[in-house]
Scaffold this active site. Structure first.
Site, PDB file in Angstrom:
ATOM      1  N   GLU A 157       0.905  -1.240  -0.105  1.00  0.00           N
ATOM      2  CA  GLU A 157      -0.027  -0.086   0.000  1.00  0.00           C
ATOM      3  C   GLU A 157       0.819   1.385   0.164  1.00  0.00           C
ATOM      4  O   GLU A 157       1.857   1.243   0.652  1.00  0.00           O
ATOM      5  CB  GLU A 157      -0.930  -0.033   1.350  1.00  0.00           C
ATOM      6  CG  GLU A 157      -1.927   0.914   1.086  1.00  0.00           C
ATOM      7  CD  GLU A 157      -2.852   1.336   2.238  1.00  0.00           C
ATOM      8  OE1 GLU A 157      -2.828   0.158   3.148  1.00  0.00           O
ATOM      9  OE2 GLU A 157      -3.867   2.045   2.266  1.00  0.00           O
ATOM     10  N   ALA A 214       2.079  -0.267  10.640  1.00  0.00           N
ATOM     11  CA  ALA A 214       1.598  -1.525  10.301  1.00  0.00           C
ATOM     12  C   ALA A 214       0.900  -1.509   9.074  1.00  0.00           C
ATOM     13  O   ALA A 214       0.288  -0.408   8.609  1.00  0.00           O
ATOM     14  CB  ALA A 214       1.020  -2.080  11.761  1.00  0.00           C
ATOM     15  N   MET A 215       0.525  -2.881   8.678  1.00  0.00           N
ATOM     16  CA  MET A 215       0.112  -3.066   7.292  1.00  0.00           C
ATOM     17  C   MET A 215      -0.872  -4.114   7.509  1.00  0.00           C
ATOM     18  O   MET A 215      -0.645  -5.312   7.763  1.00  0.00           O
ATOM     19  CB  MET A 215       0.829  -3.002   6.120  1.00  0.00           C
ATOM     20  CG  MET A 215       0.185  -3.367   4.945  1.00  0.00           C
ATOM     21  SD  MET A 215      -0.741  -1.753   4.378  1.00  0.00           S
ATOM     22  CE  MET A 215      -1.817  -2.754   3.310  1.00  0.00           C
ATOM     23  N   GLU A 216      -2.272  -3.910   6.948  1.00  0.00           N
ATOM     24  CA  GLU A 216      -3.387  -5.053   7.213  1.00  0.00           C
ATOM     25  C   GLU A 216      -3.458  -6.073   6.217  1.00  0.00           C
ATOM     26  O   GLU A 216      -4.542  -6.595   6.034  1.00  0.00           O
ATOM     27  CB  GLU A 216      -4.549  -3.981   7.184  1.00  0.00           C
ATOM     28  CG  GLU A 216      -5.169  -3.338   5.988  1.00  0.00           C
ATOM     29  CD  GLU A 216      -4.828  -2.187   5.732  1.00  0.00           C
ATOM     30  OE1 GLU A 216      -3.579  -1.427   6.424  1.00  0.00           O
ATOM     31  OE2 GLU A 216      -5.468  -1.452   5.010  1.00  0.00           O
ATOM     32  N   GLU A 254      -5.155  -2.897  12.794  1.00  0.00           N
ATOM     33  CA  GLU A 254      -5.103  -3.747  11.617  1.00  0.00           C
ATOM     34  C   GLU A 254      -5.916  -4.840  11.341  1.00  0.00           C
ATOM     35  O   GLU A 254      -6.420  -5.100  10.409  1.00  0.00           O
ATOM     36  CB  GLU A 254      -3.598  -4.097  11.568  1.00  0.00           C
ATOM     37  CG  GLU A 254      -2.519  -3.142  11.762  1.00  0.00           C
ATOM     38  CD  GLU A 254      -2.583  -1.796  10.824  1.00  0.00           C
ATOM     39  OE1 GLU A 254      -3.102  -2.282   9.660  1.00  0.00           O
ATOM     40  OE2 GLU A 254      -2.256  -0.923  11.339  1.00  0.00           O
ATOM     41  N   GLU A 278      -9.854   4.163   6.633  1.00  0.00           N
ATOM     42  CA  GLU A 278      -8.882   4.448   7.577  1.00  0.00           C
ATOM     43  C   GLU A 278      -9.695   5.173   8.283  1.00  0.00           C
ATOM     44  O   GLU A 278      -9.657   4.813   9.906  1.00  0.00           O
ATOM     45  CB  GLU A 278      -7.800   5.298   7.204  1.00  0.00           C
ATOM     46  CG  GLU A 278      -6.773   4.613   6.018  1.00  0.00           C
ATOM     47  CD  GLU A 278      -6.052   3.536   6.680  1.00  0.00           C
ATOM     48  OE1 GLU A 278      -6.155   3.308   7.956  1.00  0.00           O
ATOM     49  OE2 GLU A 278      -5.577   2.707   6.203  1.00  0.00           O
TER      50      GLU A 278
HETATM   51  N1  B3K Z   1      -2.926   0.872   5.853  1.00  0.00           N
HETATM   52  C1  B3K Z   1      -1.735   1.238   6.207  1.00  0.00           C
HETATM   53  C2  B3K Z   1      -1.003   2.362   5.798  1.00  0.00           C
HETATM   54  C3  B3K Z   1      -0.303   2.387   4.520  1.00  0.00           C
HETATM   55  C4  B3K Z   1       0.297   3.432   4.302  1.00  0.00           C
HETATM   56  C5  B3K Z   1       0.962   3.784   2.886  1.00  0.00           C
HETATM   57  N2  B3K Z   1       1.845   4.714   2.519  1.00  0.00           N
HETATM   58  C6  B3K Z   1      -1.726   1.115   7.828  1.00  0.00           C
HETATM   59  C7  B3K Z   1      -2.850   1.335   8.542  1.00  0.00           C
HETATM   60  O1  B3K Z   1      -3.467   2.377   8.311  1.00  0.00           O
HETATM   61  O2  B3K Z   1      -3.491   0.449   8.934  1.00  0.00           O
HETATM   62 ZN    ZN Z   2      -5.480   1.811   8.919  1.00  0.00          ZN
END
Ligand code: B3K
Ligand code: ZN
Length: 880
Positions: free
Chosen positions: A127, A270-272, A306, A328
């Site tokens: 992402e 973190a990343m989901e 997440e 978000e």
């Molecule tokens: N969705 C990711 C953030 C990604 C950022 C990319 N530049 C984490 C979060 O908001 O859960």
């Molecule tokens: Zn998020």
């Protein structure tokens, strides 16, 4: 100035892709410098796409090795390939499979986007647009496909091979030192949710049985060897999150396995990724000696966030990146609610509003202001902002306040029912609530399109003869870039009327605005709300719980504020009343110090003394009530010609006066709150610690009071909250024990990079002219590295955002240092560089001398050659 500025992407230009993708089969052969990726992608032409329309796939720094279509190699004039694009000139009319082989270099990937290595572990971050750094693709969120991933690597390099979904196959490759694993994710997903991890990692396992259908889910947390003992809290938070989402939203987990991997080099928190969340290790690893209470709360919140994305983000994703707040804002709201249920709701609300006001309000009030759903961007990475996240969450909260708990739940249920498996929009989201509750939300939708923090100006008139109270409420919103005028918003204003005895008052009739139970709904620029049948003049308590993300200017007298601080049964507004009283003094102290009368400070001190000892409040709430607005808060409220040194001096004077007034009570409280029990990160114990530390902070502000007690506190600490708070006090007050404590800390934790980040931050935020030189020295310290985002944020990010007087030094050296860092970092990691540059976002509020120096530093950045689009975008918008 750069001339090749990227053309903006616009919401109005959205069109679906001409081809859809049903399946993606990846075969990834890992090697540190030459990883080979074979992608077999099944395309089909959409109904309204003309036969033969070309297919354009995005790439980024890619090297094409080979290409075939339905098993046959493509002729050279059938396609065109560059590092950032692959075009198939005339694809077949019927479904076809494209096989693309690319070669990538994970070791050289310092941007930490796509496939890279962190301490030897291969990991991915896709992402928003990282998948195109792995293979050519329709790399946008509305292209959903089913992924099967085969990973192959040398067993000794990467004994663990992970990808999204459920494991289906694994084994050794005979006659070689290599092995493989295959993972299949049955849920269609966009490319930004793809992930794979491979490395030599330790694994902590557990399981969770769902409440709704009794399915057992295997839970795994992967960490570097040696960190297995620091995962208990994260695992517990995960299980609590899974349960809470079933109870609060009826959402059950859907795969057989849920995995978290902690890595040390990560651009954000973190990343989901579906079934395989990748985390910055800061949000996983904790033990009492190394993690503060704030760290524990952060871990709980991010693990939950997440995990909750599995439904709000993964099962229902975004149609395009303009809709980012759809996942978000909503997911932040969900994690806030989770933490409120796990801890104290009042304290969590205050903390969240503090964060919103500290980060989102300055963004909304400066050159980087943008609507929660922007309509154009040049670099999407720069829109992962406090506005999209935090204000986005406030909008969801307002929806709940406006529609009520049941209406909100009905809307959420309908949203999940209608859009599961889809890429949705804000319109889809709002329509679910409108349909479920039969409410027109057209005006409410303006919260997504109009930027800027609105102001509500409230004035009151009590008619003693008629026993009526009239509250005039006027809303306005200042112009923001590209938006000169604004239409009135729908604003839910939660309120109460408090009688002379401190109890809530009843009224016989109300007119002038829609009132739903305890919420006044503003829809016009101005309302005159009249309450009739009151027995005596009440004191109004407006915007309870901060029910809308606005500035409230209700011009309350000091007397009424003190009354509210003592009697409001809404804990948030009690806190707000104390804050307003303190802010009025601090602002005046900074702007016209001679007008500050000591009896005013004494009045505040008496109130704080009373609050600190009030056993009716939980300690965590008392800690919040006692905390004075920060220097940055005061600067934001002053809003023009800001002089950070004057603010610091005023705050210090008020703090010392309060400490002097309350010394005896504070000393008693400090002793009474000493915890005999062993450390526990749970909320009640954390609250007691927080209160004890606020009190210690006040006492340490008095010359001579500080030293011995604070140093003893440092030495006696059995947990990181106590140790770090004491270290900060010693260093920030230039105590005689400061250096000794810093050395001791380094001796204890020198090998633990996450803990050493705290040590860096304490030094970077010290409010002294010597700090800048010290930071330069620390950039050569073994713990520091320009390739690790956590280290950069801990040292230089903390300086730029958390050291008001030194970043904004009158000689401009703070600005120059940060500008230099941004320029050198940009070559390595543009996302982190751009984020650092956004520390300049409030430069226009500074007094003329500092303002000119900040502008010069920004211009120097903007005019540099070879800037990334990330930094170029922030520099240009900051100067607009
Ligand atoms: N969705 C990711 C953030 C990604 C950022 C990319 N530049 C984490 C979060 O908001 O859960
Ligand atoms: Zn998020």
């Amino acid at each position: 100035m750069r001339t090749d500025v990227a053309t903006p992407v616009r919401l109005e230009d959205y069109r679906p892709t001409p081809y859809a993708i049903s399946t993606v089969d990846l075969d990834i052969r890992l090697a540190p410098k030459a990883t080979k990726v074979t992608a077999r992608i099944a395309f089909s032409r959409r109904e309204d796409t003309a036969v033969g329309q070309s297919l354009e796939l995005a790439g980024d720094e890619l090297k094409l090795v080979s290409l075939s279509l339905d098993g046959s190699a493509l002729a050279a004039d059938d396609f065109e390939a560059s590092a950032d694009k692959l075009t198939i000139h005339t694809p077949p009319a019927d479904p076809f499979v494209l096989e693309i082989v690319t070669e990538i270099d994970p070791d050289a990937n310092s941007k930490l986007m796509g496939l890279y290595r962190s301490s030897g572990t291969y990991c991915t971050q896709c992402e928003a647009e990282g998948f195109r750094r792995i293979t050519y693709f329709l790399d946008r969120p509305d292209v959903l496909a089913v992924y099967t991933t085969r990973i192959e690597a040398r067993k000794s390099d990467a004994p663990i091979l992970l990808a999204n979904g459920n494991p289906t196959e694994a084994g050794d490759i005979e006659g070689t030192d290599r092995h493989f694993a295959v993972w299949h994710d049955p849920f269609p997903k966009p490319s930004y949710l793809f992930a794979m991890v491979a490395g030599d990692l330790a694994c902590v396992t557990d399981s969770y049985t769902t409440l709704l259908s009794g399915r057992e889910v295997e839970l795994r947390i992967y960490v570097e060897h040696g960190n297995e003992g620091r995962c208990d809290y994260a695992m517990d938070a995960l299980k609590r999150s899974m349960r809470w989402d079933e109870e609060a939203f009826g959402r059950e987990y859907d795969l057989d396995i849920f995995m978290i991997v902690a890595v040390s080099d990560f651009n954000m928190g973190a990343m989901e990724n579906k079934g395989l969340n990748v985390f910055n290790d800061k949000y996983v690893l904790a033990k009492p000696e190394t993690a503060t209470d704030q760290d524990y709360a952060g871990i709980e919140g991010v693990i939950a966030h997440e995990y909750f994305h599995n439904w709000t983000g993964d099962r229902i994703t975004c149609r395009d990146w303009f809709q980012l707040c759809l996942k978000e804002g909503l997911t932040v709201f969900r994690d806030q609610e989770f933490s409120s249920d796990m801890r104290s709701r009042a304290v969590k609300r205050i903390a969240d509003v503090r964060l919103l006001q500290a980060h989102q309000f300055p963004e909304d009030g400066g050159p980087l202001a943008h609507p929660v759903r922007p309509t154009a961007y040049r670099q999407i990475n720069n829109f992962y902002t406090a506005t999209v996240y935090e204000k986005g969450a406030e909008i969801v909260r307002m929806l709940k306040t406006y529609l009520g708990d049941e209406g909100f739940r009905a809307g959420m249920d309908l949203y999940f029912e209608r859009h599961d498996g889809e890429a949705a929009t804000i319109e889809d989201f709002l329509k679910s609530f409108a349909d479920a509750t039969d409410t027109d939300l057209d005006q409410f939708a303006l919260w997504y399109s109009q930027a800027g923090t609105p102001t509500i100006k409230a004035s009151e008139n009590w008619d003693e003869a008629a026993k009526t109270l009239t509250i005039e409420l006027e809303q306005s919103c200042a112009p923001t870039p590209g938006q000169e005028t604004k239409q009135p918003f729908t604003m839910p204003v939660r309120f109460g009327l408090i009688g002379p005895n401190g109890n809530e008052m009843e009224w016989s009739a109300v007119s002038g605005a829609e009132v739903r139970e305890d919420v006044i709904v503003l829809t016009e620029a101005s309302h005159k709300v009249v309450f009739e049948g009151l027995s005596a003049r009440p004191v109004s308590s407006l915007l309870r719980g901060f029910s809308a993300p606005v500035r409230l200017d209700d011009g309350k007298s000091r007397e009424d504020l003190v009354f509210l601080a003592r009697h409001d049964n809404d804990p948030f507004n009690r806190w707000q009343a104390v804050q307003t009283l303190a802010m009025q003094l601090l602002k005046r102290g900074a702007q016209a110090p001679t007008t500050l009368a000591s009896d005013e400070i004494q009045e505040l001190a008496a109130l704080l003394g009373e609050v600190s000892a009030d056993e009716n409040f939980e300690p965590a709430l008392r800690a919040q009530l006692l905390q004075l607005p920060s220097e940055a808060d005061i600067a934001r409220e002053i809003g023009t010609d800001v002089d950070p040194d004057a603010i610091k001096a005023a705050r210090k004077a008020v703090e010392v006066a309060i400490a002097g007034h309350c010394l005896e009570g504070f000393a008693e409280l400090y002793e009474a709150l000493a915890d005999e029990a062993p450390y526990s990160p749970e909320a009640a114990a954390a609250g007691r610690r927080a209160l004890r530390l606020v009190v210690l902070d006040y006492m340490a502000s008095i010359e001579g009071e500080a030293s011995a007690r604070t140093f003893a506190h440092y030495n006696a600490a059995d947990n990181m909250s106590d140790r770090l708070a004491a270290l900060r006090l010693l260093v920030h007050r230039a105590d005689t024990h400061a250096q000794e404590a810093l050395e001791d800390f380094e001796t204890r934790f020198g090998k633990d990079a996450l803990v050493m980040d705290k040590w860096l931050t304490v030094q970077a935020t010290a409010p002294f002219p010597e700090t800048l030189a010290r930071i330069r020295t620390l950039t050569a310290h073994p713990t520091f590295s320009y390739s690790n985002p956590n280290r950069i944020r801990a040292l230089i990010g903390a300086f730029a955002t958390g050291n008001q007087t030194q970043f904004n030094r009158a000689d401009g050296a703070g600005f120059e240092f940060v500008a230099d860092t941004v320029l050198s970092l940009d070559k390595r990691n543009p996302q982190v560089a751009a984020r650092l540059l956004s520390a300049f976002r409030s430069w226009r509020v500074l007094e003329p001398g500092r303002r000119a120096l900040a502008e010069a530093a920004l211009r120097r950045v903007a005019q540099s050659s070879d800037l990334s689009s990330d930094v170029q975008d922030i520099a240009a918008r900051s100067l607009q």
